[in-house]
Structures are given as structure tokens and as C-alpha cells.
Design an enzyme around this catalytic site. Structure first.
Site, PDB file in Angstrom:
ATOM      1  N   THR A  27      -0.936   7.665  -0.892  1.00  0.00           N
ATOM      2  CA  THR A  27      -2.244   7.530  -1.544  1.00  0.00           C
ATOM      3  C   THR A  27      -3.077   6.390  -0.986  1.00  0.00           C
ATOM      4  O   THR A  27      -4.285   6.327  -1.208  1.00  0.00           O
ATOM      5  CB  THR A  27      -2.077   7.298  -3.051  1.00  0.00           C
ATOM      6  OG1 THR A  27      -1.445   6.012  -3.272  1.00  0.00           O
ATOM      7  CG2 THR A  27      -1.217   8.385  -3.666  1.00  0.00           C
TER       8      THR A  27
ATOM      9  N   ARG B  81       0.835  -1.199   0.000  1.00  0.00           N
ATOM     10  CA  ARG B  81       0.000   0.000   0.000  1.00  0.00           C
ATOM     11  C   ARG B  81       0.865   1.243   0.000  1.00  0.00           C
ATOM     12  O   ARG B  81       1.744   1.401   0.845  1.00  0.00           O
ATOM     13  CB  ARG B  81      -0.921   0.000   1.219  1.00  0.00           C
ATOM     14  CG  ARG B  81      -1.945   1.121   1.212  1.00  0.00           C
ATOM     15  CD  ARG B  81      -2.953   0.983   2.324  1.00  0.00           C
ATOM     16  NE  ARG B  81      -2.370   1.166   3.640  1.00  0.00           N
ATOM     17  CZ  ARG B  81      -3.091   1.321   4.753  1.00  0.00           C
ATOM     18  NH1 ARG B  81      -4.403   1.278   4.684  1.00  0.00           N
ATOM     19  NH2 ARG B  81      -2.499   1.486   5.903  1.00  0.00           N
TER      20      ARG B  81
END
Length: 213
Positions: A112, A108
């Protein structure tokens, strides 16, 4: 079934709730944490796999021959989301030792929060198997949505997600993107904080399973 999503099943068994409470505790060490994740995965699998198809086969008992039910067709495919999903694998294979195991690696983006794939290796004949996707925590749901995209692209049709705990935001995102996928979760938490971490949650499942920070 969770009231807000028809494809989400929050498992209310007391043993699962009890074990998740221990997982939450900051003082629970790596070894105990890892074992508890395996145990929760096994209990969830018992519930999630109750619709596996059966067929009667001839068996020779010590007394006589009989017809007895066994799982029909290709066995289950297990697909953990790296790395935390690896902590759930042994709990599932304890129930289904012949299950095929694939892997999807996603990370991840810290800014963002969007998922990025770095590895994908899946078993053959996914279209003939129940595919169990394993991820202890569903936060935004982005990684699982991406993983489901890959799995379906490779032929997966009958897919279920097993997770220890989830945020409603993640369940909503997955349900909108893949409404045909059933989600089995031990506990649904309050939501996400400003860093997209589940609250109250249990911290970073991968770090706590593998003893890293």
C-alpha cells in the site's frame, strides 16, 4: 522557493548540487555516501536556520565587555525519521552541538506504501523549539505527513523539514497536509516510478548510508 509550492525551498548552492551528483552515482561507496549526506545536511541547515532568533548578551572579551548576539530561547530539536534520517544528524549537530535529538520510526507497507509507526520519542518543550525533521528522501511524503502529525500532537509548532532530494508528488502531499511546515530540499527530481521510488533518485538512502541491502 519552488514555483509550485510556497513552503518548499530548493537550495541551489553549487556545493549541494555537486555533492548530490556524487550521491547518485552507483559506484559511490558507503563511507563516502555517509559523509556526503552529513555535508549536504550541514549546508541545508545553514540555510534553513537563518531565521533563528537572537538576543544580545554581555560577553567579556580579552579587551573589554561588550554585547554580542547569541541564539535566544530553547535550542533546536532534531527529529530524524528512522532509519535513513540518522545519516543527517551529525551534519546538524556539527553546527548546533546543544540540539536535542528525538526519533520517529516509520516503515512503509510494501503493497500500500502507507506509513506505519513503530517508535516515537521526542524532546520536551517542543512548543518552544525549532523542530528540524530529517529525512534524506521525500518520495510519497506519507511517512513525513505521519511524523508531522505526531510532532504537532506533542506540541511542535515551528517545524522545518530538511531533505536531500524529493519527488513533486511527496512535496504536494506534505504541503496539502501541513502547509505551515517549510521544506528545504537539495534537488527536486522528476517523480515516482510504479514502485513509488524516486526517479532518477539515488537508490535506497538507508541501505546506502548503512551498507545494507
Amino acid at each position: 522557493m519552488y514555483k509550485d509550492f510556497e513552503n518548499v525551498y530548493e537550495i541551489t548552492h553549487p556545493l549541494i548540487k555537486h555533492k548530490i551528483s556524487i550521491l547518485r552515482n552507483v559506484d559511490t561507496g558507503t563511507n563516502e555516501f555517509r559523509k556526503l549526506v552529513e555535508e549536504v545536511a550541514m549546508l541545508e541547515a545553514y540555510e534553513a536556520f537563518r531565521d533563528l532568533p537572537l538576543k544580545n548578551v554581555e560577553v567579556q572579551t580579552p579587551i573589554e565587555k561588550c554585547y554580542s548576539p547569541m541564539i535566544e530561547g530553547k535550542k533546536v530539536a532534531i527529529v530524524p525519521i528512522l532509519r535513513a534520517g540518522l545519516g543527517m544528524v551529525n551534519g546538524i549537530t556539527a553546527l548546533i552541538p546543544t540540539a536535542k535529538v528525538g526519533h520517529v520510526g516509520l516503515y512503509r507497507d510494501p503493497v500500500t506504501h502507507e506509513p506505519h509507526e513503530y517508535y516515537c520519542k521526542l524532546p520536551e518543550s517542543l512548543d518552544e523549539r525549532l523542530v528540524a525533521v530529517l529525512d534524506p528522501m521525500i518520495a510519497t511524503g506519507g511517512s513525513l505527513v505521519a511524523a508531522l502529525d505526531y510532532i504537532k500532537k506533542n506540541g511542535g509548532k515551528h517545524i522545518k523539514i530538511l531533505s536531500v532530494l524529493a519527488a513533486p508528488e511527496g512535496l504536494e502531499n506534505i504541503s496539502k497536509a501541513h502547509p505551515d511546515v517549510e521544506i528545504y530540499v537539495g534537488t527536486i527530481d522528476r517523480g515516482l516510478n510504479e514502485n513509488a521510488y524516486i526517479v532518477p533518485g539515488l537508490g535506497d538512502a538507508g541501505d546506502r548510508i548503512f551498507g545494507t541491502k
